[in-house]
Scaffold this active site. Sequence first.
Site, PDB file in Angstrom:
ATOM      1  N   ARG A 265      33.286 -24.854  -2.483  1.00 62.02           N
ATOM      2  CA  ARG A 265      34.141 -24.984  -1.731  1.00 62.02           C
ATOM      3  C   ARG A 265      35.499 -26.038  -2.439  1.00 62.02           C
ATOM      4  O   ARG A 265      36.685 -25.479  -1.213  1.00 62.02           O
ATOM      5  CB  ARG A 265      32.958 -26.047  -0.757  1.00 62.02           C
ATOM      6  CG  ARG A 265      34.388 -26.808   0.852  1.00 62.02           C
ATOM      7  CD  ARG A 265      33.094 -26.701   1.700  1.00 62.02           C
ATOM      8  NE  ARG A 265      31.940 -26.222   2.256  1.00 62.02           N
ATOM      9  CZ  ARG A 265      30.952 -26.841   1.857  1.00 62.02           C
ATOM     10  NH1 ARG A 265      29.859 -27.314   0.507  1.00 62.02           N
ATOM     11  NH2 ARG A 265      30.058 -25.606   2.500  1.00 62.02           N
TER      12      ARG A 265
ATOM     13  N   ASP B 227      32.022 -28.163 -11.908  1.00 60.71           N
ATOM     14  CA  ASP B 227      33.561 -28.771 -12.160  1.00 60.71           C
ATOM     15  C   ASP B 227      33.099 -30.177 -12.044  1.00 60.71           C
ATOM     16  O   ASP B 227      34.403 -30.554 -11.665  1.00 60.71           O
ATOM     17  CB  ASP B 227      33.290 -28.521  -9.924  1.00 60.71           C
ATOM     18  CG  ASP B 227      32.332 -29.067  -9.157  1.00 60.71           C
ATOM     19  OD1 ASP B 227      31.772 -29.228  -9.805  1.00 60.71           O
ATOM     20  OD2 ASP B 227      33.130 -28.848  -7.998  1.00 60.71           O
TER      21      ASP B 227
ATOM     22  N   ASP C  51      28.719 -34.508  -7.941  1.00 64.75           N
ATOM     23  CA  ASP C  51      29.713 -35.579  -8.115  1.00 64.75           C
ATOM     24  C   ASP C  51      29.439 -36.379  -6.848  1.00 64.75           C
ATOM     25  O   ASP C  51      28.992 -37.487  -6.450  1.00 64.75           O
ATOM     26  CB  ASP C  51      31.162 -35.365  -8.177  1.00 64.75           C
ATOM     27  CG  ASP C  51      31.573 -34.534  -6.953  1.00 64.75           C
ATOM     28  OD1 ASP C  51      30.231 -33.605  -6.233  1.00 64.75           O
ATOM     29  OD2 ASP C  51      32.215 -33.617  -7.348  1.00 64.75           O
TER      30      ASP C  51
ATOM     31  N   GLY D 159      22.678 -30.308  -3.827  1.00 61.94           N
ATOM     32  CA  GLY D 159      22.710 -28.737  -4.070  1.00 61.94           C
ATOM     33  C   GLY D 159      21.778 -28.580  -4.636  1.00 61.94           C
ATOM     34  O   GLY D 159      21.691 -28.975  -5.766  1.00 61.94           O
TER      35      GLY D 159
ATOM     36  N   ASP E 101      28.231 -24.918  -8.923  1.00 60.73           N
ATOM     37  CA  ASP E 101      29.722 -25.146  -9.189  1.00 60.73           C
ATOM     38  C   ASP E 101      30.998 -25.153 -10.947  1.00 60.73           C
ATOM     39  O   ASP E 101      31.955 -24.857 -10.811  1.00 60.73           O
ATOM     40  CB  ASP E 101      31.096 -26.348  -8.567  1.00 60.73           C
ATOM     41  CG  ASP E 101      30.148 -25.668  -6.262  1.00 60.73           C
ATOM     42  OD1 ASP E 101      30.951 -24.206  -6.322  1.00 60.73           O
ATOM     43  OD2 ASP E 101      30.460 -26.306  -6.240  1.00 60.73           O
TER      44      ASP E 101
ATOM     45  N   ARG F  18      19.525 -34.928   1.910  1.00 62.40           N
ATOM     46  CA  ARG F  18      20.500 -35.778   2.398  1.00 62.40           C
ATOM     47  C   ARG F  18      19.716 -36.743   3.035  1.00 62.40           C
ATOM     48  O   ARG F  18      18.643 -36.963   3.966  1.00 62.40           O
ATOM     49  CB  ARG F  18      21.171 -35.026   3.613  1.00 62.40           C
ATOM     50  CG  ARG F  18      22.401 -33.809   3.021  1.00 62.40           C
ATOM     51  CD  ARG F  18      23.202 -33.003   3.975  1.00 62.40           C
ATOM     52  NE  ARG F  18      23.264 -31.762   3.468  1.00 62.40           N
ATOM     53  CZ  ARG F  18      24.934 -32.307   2.983  1.00 62.40           C
ATOM     54  NH1 ARG F  18      26.069 -33.086   2.676  1.00 62.40           N
ATOM     55  NH2 ARG F  18      25.803 -30.533   2.932  1.00 62.40           N
TER      56      ARG F  18
ATOM     57  N   THR G 253      25.285 -28.790 -10.507  1.00 68.17           N
ATOM     58  CA  THR G 253      25.691 -27.878  -9.777  1.00 68.17           C
ATOM     59  C   THR G 253      26.430 -26.349  -9.958  1.00 68.17           C
ATOM     60  O   THR G 253      26.391 -26.098 -11.320  1.00 68.17           O
ATOM     61  CB  THR G 253      26.917 -28.357  -9.427  1.00 68.17           C
ATOM     62  OG1 THR G 253      27.945 -28.139  -8.721  1.00 68.17           O
ATOM     63  CG2 THR G 253      27.728 -29.219 -10.843  1.00 68.17           C
TER      64      THR G 253
END
Length: 337
Positions: free
Chosen positions: A186, A144, A117, A25, A142, A86, A140
Amino acid sequence: MTKSEKTNIRQSRELKKIGIITSGGDAPGMNAAIRAVTRAAIYNKLEVVGINHGYKGMVDADFRPLSSRDVSGILQQGGTILKTARCAEFRTKEGREKAYQNLQKAEIDALVVIGGDGSFTGALIFSKEFNIPIVGIPGTIDNDIYGTEYTIGYDTALNTVVQAVDKIKDTAASHGRIFFIEVMGREAGLLALNSGIAIGAEVILIPESTKDKEVFERYISKGYKRKKTSGIVVIAEGDKMGGAIKLAEKAQQENPDLEIRVSILGHMQRGGSPTAKDRIVATRIGIAAIEALLDDQQSIMIGLRNNRITHVPFSKAVRLKNSIDTDLLNMQEIINI
């Protein structure tokens, strides 16, 4: 080609040319990272090749040289000038072999991968199979990824959510409505948690919490009716209770007297001009990525800990996850008494 043959090729070749890809992303600040990597490489007498469309571009040999001028004026741009996509073919051994052969033909000695990741998982496998040095830059929204306190794009996304919800709060207050607002996340709820705190949400629902159902039902059945004002419920898309639409429908059925609306912020969170923090962090980490390659580092991610550059093995970055600070969850409960 055997492993020993690949090792000999790598050992016999001095680092002269690097490739850059953006994968997964998109996140605000990726272009700032591309700019920093390119200019740091050129400063150190290295050639730079941009690989379009992530790993797909490696498989398709979609390469283009990058000069200092090519990355001029992109610092403030959102998205990624190298695009992202992708690539199912790269997940196969045959696809990765094709990508490796394309890198060899282009005489690319090492890679810088900007992504999350999932991108680093692909980089780890590719590096092990073909013994090519790869350094990762965490990008990212996120935030995370294990081993770094910060990922490029997070600050911009956080501010985007806060600005959007501040506007929604105006109309919520005018009509006395409850808004269920879904933000990205997510598997990780840090964006929802911190944005919810920043905008004064009455309820924040994230995948990591074990009290979501209790907190949510207590607010809907008692909290809102006691205050009789507008309300904001912030929900991470991966929350275990379901997304904003599902929860809003359930709450409306059980409380037909409430005025409930849903707003899904969606991909607007990924776009926009990066904040000053994202530009600065991207520049620092981009330069550090080149320094790591010049120092013969391989299969690592560049991170930040206590505002200092760190090197994190891909094996840890993709296997472990950042944990949510429980103090933030406790703070949310205190502040909404």
